[in-house]
Scaffold this motif. Structure first.
Motif, PDB file in Angstrom:
ATOM      1  N   ARG A  26       0.810  -1.220   0.000  1.00 38.73           N
ATOM      2  CA  ARG A  26       0.000   0.000   0.000  1.00 38.73           C
ATOM      3  C   ARG A  26       0.840   1.264   0.000  1.00 38.73           C
ATOM      4  NH1 ARG A  26      -4.669  -0.929   3.941  1.00 38.73           N
ATOM      5  NH2 ARG A  26      -4.982  -2.671   2.506  1.00 38.73           N
ATOM      6  N   ASP A  27       2.060   1.186   0.533  1.00 36.30           N
ATOM      7  CA  ASP A  27       2.917   2.375   0.525  1.00 36.30           C
ATOM      8  C   ASP A  27       3.375   2.738  -0.884  1.00 36.30           C
ATOM      9  OD1 ASP A  27       4.541   0.149   0.224  1.00 36.30           O
ATOM     10  OD2 ASP A  27       6.184   0.977   1.423  1.00 36.30           O
ATOM     11  N   ARG A  28       3.170   1.836  -1.844  1.00 35.13           N
ATOM     12  CA  ARG A  28       3.516   2.125  -3.242  1.00 35.13           C
ATOM     13  C   ARG A  28       2.287   2.473  -4.072  1.00 35.13           C
ATOM     14  NH1 ARG A  28       6.378  -3.261  -4.595  1.00 35.13           N
ATOM     15  NH2 ARG A  28       5.850  -3.900  -2.467  1.00 35.13           N
ATOM     16  N   MET A  29       1.161   2.649  -3.420  1.00 33.48           N
ATOM     17  CA  MET A  29      -0.083   2.998  -4.105  1.00 33.48           C
ATOM     18  C   MET A  29      -0.456   4.438  -3.776  1.00 33.48           C
ATOM     19  SD  MET A  29      -2.016  -0.570  -3.121  1.00 33.48           S
ATOM     20  CE  MET A  29      -3.598  -0.147  -3.846  1.00 33.48           C
ATOM     21  N   SER A  30      -1.130   5.093  -4.706  1.00 35.10           N
ATOM     22  CA  SER A  30      -1.584   6.456  -4.441  1.00 35.10           C
ATOM     23  C   SER A  30      -2.786   6.426  -3.510  1.00 35.10           C
ATOM     24  CB  SER A  30      -1.960   7.165  -5.744  1.00 35.10           C
ATOM     25  OG  SER A  30      -3.257   6.784  -6.169  1.00 35.10           O
ATOM     26  N   SER A  31      -3.086   7.565  -2.928  1.00 38.49           N
ATOM     27  CA  SER A  31      -4.313   7.702  -2.149  1.00 38.49           C
ATOM     28  C   SER A  31      -5.459   8.076  -3.081  1.00 38.49           C
ATOM     29  CB  SER A  31      -4.150   8.795  -1.093  1.00 38.49           C
ATOM     30  OG  SER A  31      -3.972  10.060  -1.739  1.00 38.49           O
ATOM     31  N   PHE A  32      -6.663   7.953  -2.587  1.00 34.12           N
ATOM     32  CA  PHE A  32      -7.836   8.369  -3.354  1.00 34.12           C
ATOM     33  C   PHE A  32      -7.751   9.865  -3.681  1.00 34.12           C
ATOM     34  CE2 PHE A  32     -12.460   9.645  -3.357  1.00 34.12           C
ATOM     35  CZ  PHE A  32     -12.794   8.999  -4.543  1.00 34.12           C
ATOM     36  N   GLU A  33      -7.224  10.638  -2.733  1.00 31.42           N
ATOM     37  CA  GLU A  33      -7.112  12.087  -2.928  1.00 31.42           C
ATOM     38  C   GLU A  33      -6.107  12.425  -4.026  1.00 31.42           C
ATOM     39  OE1 GLU A  33      -9.050  11.139   0.712  1.00 31.42           O
ATOM     40  OE2 GLU A  33      -7.019  10.537   0.037  1.00 31.42           O
ATOM     41  N   GLU A  34      -4.964  11.746  -4.018  1.00 29.74           N
ATOM     42  CA  GLU A  34      -3.954  11.996  -5.053  1.00 29.74           C
ATOM     43  C   GLU A  34      -4.480  11.598  -6.424  1.00 29.74           C
ATOM     44  OE1 GLU A  34       0.729  10.871  -6.068  1.00 29.74           O
ATOM     45  OE2 GLU A  34      -0.414   9.658  -4.646  1.00 29.74           O
ATOM     46  N   TYR A  35      -5.160  10.491  -6.482  1.00 31.21           N
ATOM     47  CA  TYR A  35      -5.758  10.010  -7.738  1.00 31.21           C
ATOM     48  C   TYR A  35      -6.725  11.051  -8.306  1.00 31.21           C
ATOM     49  CZ  TYR A  35      -9.012   7.115 -10.518  1.00 31.21           C
ATOM     50  OH  TYR A  35      -9.826   6.613 -11.497  1.00 31.21           O
ATOM     51  N   ASN A  36      -7.611  11.569  -7.458  1.00 30.05           N
ATOM     52  CA  ASN A  36      -8.583  12.557  -7.929  1.00 30.05           C
ATOM     53  C   ASN A  36      -7.927  13.884  -8.291  1.00 30.05           C
ATOM     54  OD1 ASN A  36     -11.110  11.228  -7.934  1.00 30.05           O
ATOM     55  ND2 ASN A  36     -11.156  11.290  -5.697  1.00 30.05           N
ATOM     56  N   GLN A  37      -6.861  14.228  -7.595  1.00 26.55           N
ATOM     57  CA  GLN A  37      -6.147  15.466  -7.912  1.00 26.55           C
ATOM     58  C   GLN A  37      -5.565  15.403  -9.315  1.00 26.55           C
ATOM     59  OE1 GLN A  37      -2.584  16.164  -5.615  1.00 26.55           O
ATOM     60  NE2 GLN A  37      -2.773  18.386  -5.800  1.00 26.55           N
ATOM     61  N   ILE A  38      -4.986  14.277  -9.685  1.00 20.95           N
ATOM     62  CA  ILE A  38      -4.415  14.116 -11.019  1.00 20.95           C
ATOM     63  C   ILE A  38      -5.494  14.250 -12.089  1.00 20.95           C
ATOM     64  CG2 ILE A  38      -3.417  12.397 -12.594  1.00 20.95           C
ATOM     65  CD1 ILE A  38      -1.742  11.444 -10.159  1.00 20.95           C
ATOM     66  N   LEU A  39      -6.689  13.739 -11.815  1.00 19.61           N
ATOM     67  CA  LEU A  39      -7.785  13.782 -12.780  1.00 19.61           C
ATOM     68  C   LEU A  39      -8.517  15.128 -12.804  1.00 19.61           C
ATOM     69  CD1 LEU A  39      -9.262  10.216 -12.237  1.00 19.61           C
ATOM     70  CD2 LEU A  39      -7.828  11.009 -14.132  1.00 19.61           C
ATOM     71  N   GLY A  40      -8.143  16.051 -11.914  1.00 18.08           N
ATOM     72  CA  GLY A  40      -8.770  17.369 -11.911  1.00 18.08           C
ATOM     73  C   GLY A  40     -10.157  17.384 -11.303  1.00 18.08           C
ATOM     74  N   MET A  41     -10.404  16.536 -10.311  1.00 17.57           N
ATOM     75  CA  MET A  41     -11.727  16.450  -9.714  1.00 17.57           C
ATOM     76  C   MET A  41     -12.202  17.784  -9.161  1.00 17.57           C
ATOM     77  SD  MET A  41     -14.424  14.746  -8.864  1.00 17.57           S
ATOM     78  CE  MET A  41     -14.184  12.979  -8.784  1.00 17.57           C
ATOM     79  N   ASP A  42     -11.327  18.518  -8.486  1.00 15.00           N
ATOM     80  CA  ASP A  42     -11.737  19.804  -7.890  1.00 15.00           C
ATOM     81  C   ASP A  42     -12.223  20.777  -8.958  1.00 15.00           C
ATOM     82  OD1 ASP A  42     -11.182  18.910  -5.376  1.00 15.00           O
ATOM     83  OD2 ASP A  42      -9.238  19.906  -5.209  1.00 15.00           O
ATOM     84  N   GLU A  43     -11.568  20.794 -10.116  1.00 11.50           N
ATOM     85  CA  GLU A  43     -12.001  21.689 -11.192  1.00 11.50           C
ATOM     86  C   GLU A  43     -13.399  21.320 -11.672  1.00 11.50           C
ATOM     87  OE1 GLU A  43      -9.069  21.851 -14.327  1.00 11.50           O
ATOM     88  OE2 GLU A  43      -7.445  21.559 -12.885  1.00 11.50           O
ATOM     89  N   TRP A  44     -13.658  20.019 -11.804  1.00 13.18           N
ATOM     90  CA  TRP A  44     -14.983  19.586 -12.251  1.00 13.18           C
ATOM     91  C   TRP A  44     -16.052  19.911 -11.212  1.00 13.18           C
ATOM     92  CZ3 TRP A  44     -16.103  18.582 -17.035  1.00 13.18           C
ATOM     93  CH2 TRP A  44     -15.106  18.125 -17.904  1.00 13.18           C
ATOM     94  N   LEU A  45     -15.756  19.722  -9.942  1.00 12.51           N
ATOM     95  CA  LEU A  45     -16.728  20.047  -8.894  1.00 12.51           C
ATOM     96  C   LEU A  45     -17.008  21.542  -8.835  1.00 12.51           C
ATOM     97  CD1 LEU A  45     -15.542  17.653  -6.028  1.00 12.51           C
ATOM     98  CD2 LEU A  45     -17.494  17.372  -7.575  1.00 12.51           C
ATOM     99  N   GLN A  46     -15.964  22.354  -9.071  1.00 15.98           N
ATOM    100  CA  GLN A  46     -16.158  23.799  -9.099  1.00 15.98           C
ATOM    101  C   GLN A  46     -17.058  24.213 -10.251  1.00 15.98           C
ATOM    102  OE1 GLN A  46     -12.506  26.008  -9.149  1.00 15.98           O
ATOM    103  NE2 GLN A  46     -13.515  27.995  -9.408  1.00 15.98           N
ATOM    104  N   LEU A  47     -16.856  23.588 -11.417  1.00 13.74           N
ATOM    105  CA  LEU A  47     -17.716  23.878 -12.562  1.00 13.74           C
ATOM    106  C   LEU A  47     -19.160  23.453 -12.287  1.00 13.74           C
ATOM    107  CD1 LEU A  47     -15.390  22.800 -15.498  1.00 13.74           C
ATOM    108  CD2 LEU A  47     -16.222  25.121 -15.054  1.00 13.74           C
ATOM    109  N   GLU A  48     -19.314  22.321 -11.617  1.00 18.01           N
ATOM    110  CA  GLU A  48     -20.663  21.862 -11.296  1.00 18.01           C
ATOM    111  C   GLU A  48     -21.364  22.867 -10.392  1.00 18.01           C
ATOM    112  OE1 GLU A  48     -22.662  17.680  -9.934  1.00 18.01           O
ATOM    113  OE2 GLU A  48     -21.054  18.476  -8.660  1.00 18.01           O
ATOM    114  N   ARG A  49     -20.629  23.369  -9.395  1.00 20.04           N
ATOM    115  CA  ARG A  49     -21.217  24.363  -8.487  1.00 20.04           C
ATOM    116  C   ARG A  49     -21.545  25.648  -9.228  1.00 20.04           C
ATOM    117  NH1 ARG A  49     -17.257  22.119  -4.968  1.00 20.04           N
ATOM    118  NH2 ARG A  49     -15.776  23.771  -5.524  1.00 20.04           N
TER     119      ARG A  49
END
Length: 296
Positions: A267-290
């Motif tokens: 598991r120490d060689r795996m990304s976190s859910f947060e890092e995974y979503n950051q790479i995919l730009g999740m925050d930008e999509w959620l901001q656009l949705e809002r």
């Protein structure tokens, strides 16, 4: 151009070539690997036909990936990036008419440039330890001329690749590279020219910007930025880094899960859910949705 105008991907890539400095690019094979390359700061990314054949079809690079499969996949990736992408267009998928269609389709899909090789059909992975059959020099030149003729954007890069060294030697490959540049290619790639001496020889003969494929083993990994720039290399494509890293990481993780019924040991060689979503730009999509949600 207005100070506020944004360069297109092809304009950005052409500017990199014109500057003459070395740009290293990892070769991605899907949207996630391309986004990871972008997230760590690469200026551009390449697209490995070998890895795409493995990713989409589960097959080695034996020439069965079609234009449509490659194009649709590449276009989806390019549209999600803020950096330009170079695509592997194999042999152009046929004769001169096919090559012209290939150029127009990749250009329309938002790809910044392609490389076309002089192999016969069906093509083979140029890294295999075997002779790679190639077209006649004249026929290959005609395909490059057709490719240059077909593009509507002069910034869309046409990179001519030759696999002639494996059967005809470096001298013939360098001569072909020169002919392809004279036919209009913006840069040339000689498969098998892996040392500084070989690349310098090609540069002296071809009189054109060079592209090199870097493997993660052997002499190409020893080539420094300074060495590559000194021979006129503009793009270094790290063809295997994504696929080799992914195979080892996934194999280790899947093996742990299969044997232990958990992944605690890896598991120490795996990304976190947060890092995974950051790479995919999740925050930008959620901001656009809002921004456009009437209920907000």
């Amino acid at each position: 151009m207005s100070p506020m105008a944004q360069l297109s991907h092809s304009e950005t890539l052409k500017s990199m070539l014109d500057q003459g400095r070395l740009v290293r690019m990892p070769c991605a094979y899907d949207g996630l690997t391309a986004r990871i390359a972008q997230s760590v700061g690469f200026e551009a990314v390449a697209f490995s036909g070998n890895a795409v054949s493995a990713s989409l079809l589960g097959l080695p690079d034996i020439g069965v990936l079609t234009l449509t499969e490659n194009l649709e996949h590449a276009g989806r990736i390019a549209r999600g990036l803020k950096i330009p992408m170079i695509c592997d267009a194999d042999t152009g998928y046929g004769g001169v008419m096919n090559v012209m269609r290939t150029v127009r389709e990749f250009e329309a899909a938002g790809i910044a440039g392609i490389h076309i090789e002089d192999q016969v059909t069906p093509k083979r992975c140029g890294l295999l330890p075997q002779g790679i059959p190639v077209l006649s020099e004249d026929e290959a030149c005609q395909k490059i001329r057709a490719a240059v003729h077909a593009r509507t954007d002069r910034n869309f890069l046409i990179i001519a690749r030759t696999d002639a060294k494996s059967m005809h030697g470096l001298e013939d490959a360098a001569k072909r590279a020169r002919s392809y540049a004279q036919a209009g290619a913006d840069a040339v790639l000689v498969m098998g020219a892996n040392t500084s001496g070989e690349l310098r020889y090609v540069a002296d003969i071809a009189k054109a910007p060079l592209v090199v494929v870097v493997q993660e083993a052997g002499p190409t990994v020893e080539l420094t930025n300074e060495t590559l720039e000194s021979v006129g290399c503009v793009f270094a494509l790290h063809a295997g880094v994504a696929r080799y890293a992914a195979v080892r990481a996934l194999k280790d993780a899947f093996t742990a899960l299969h044997q232990d019924s958990h992944t605690r040991t890896v598991r120490d060689r795996m990304s976190s859910f947060e890092e995974y979503n950051q790479i995919l730009g999740m925050d930008e999509w959620l901001q656009l949705e809002r921004q456009f949600n009437v209920n907000e």
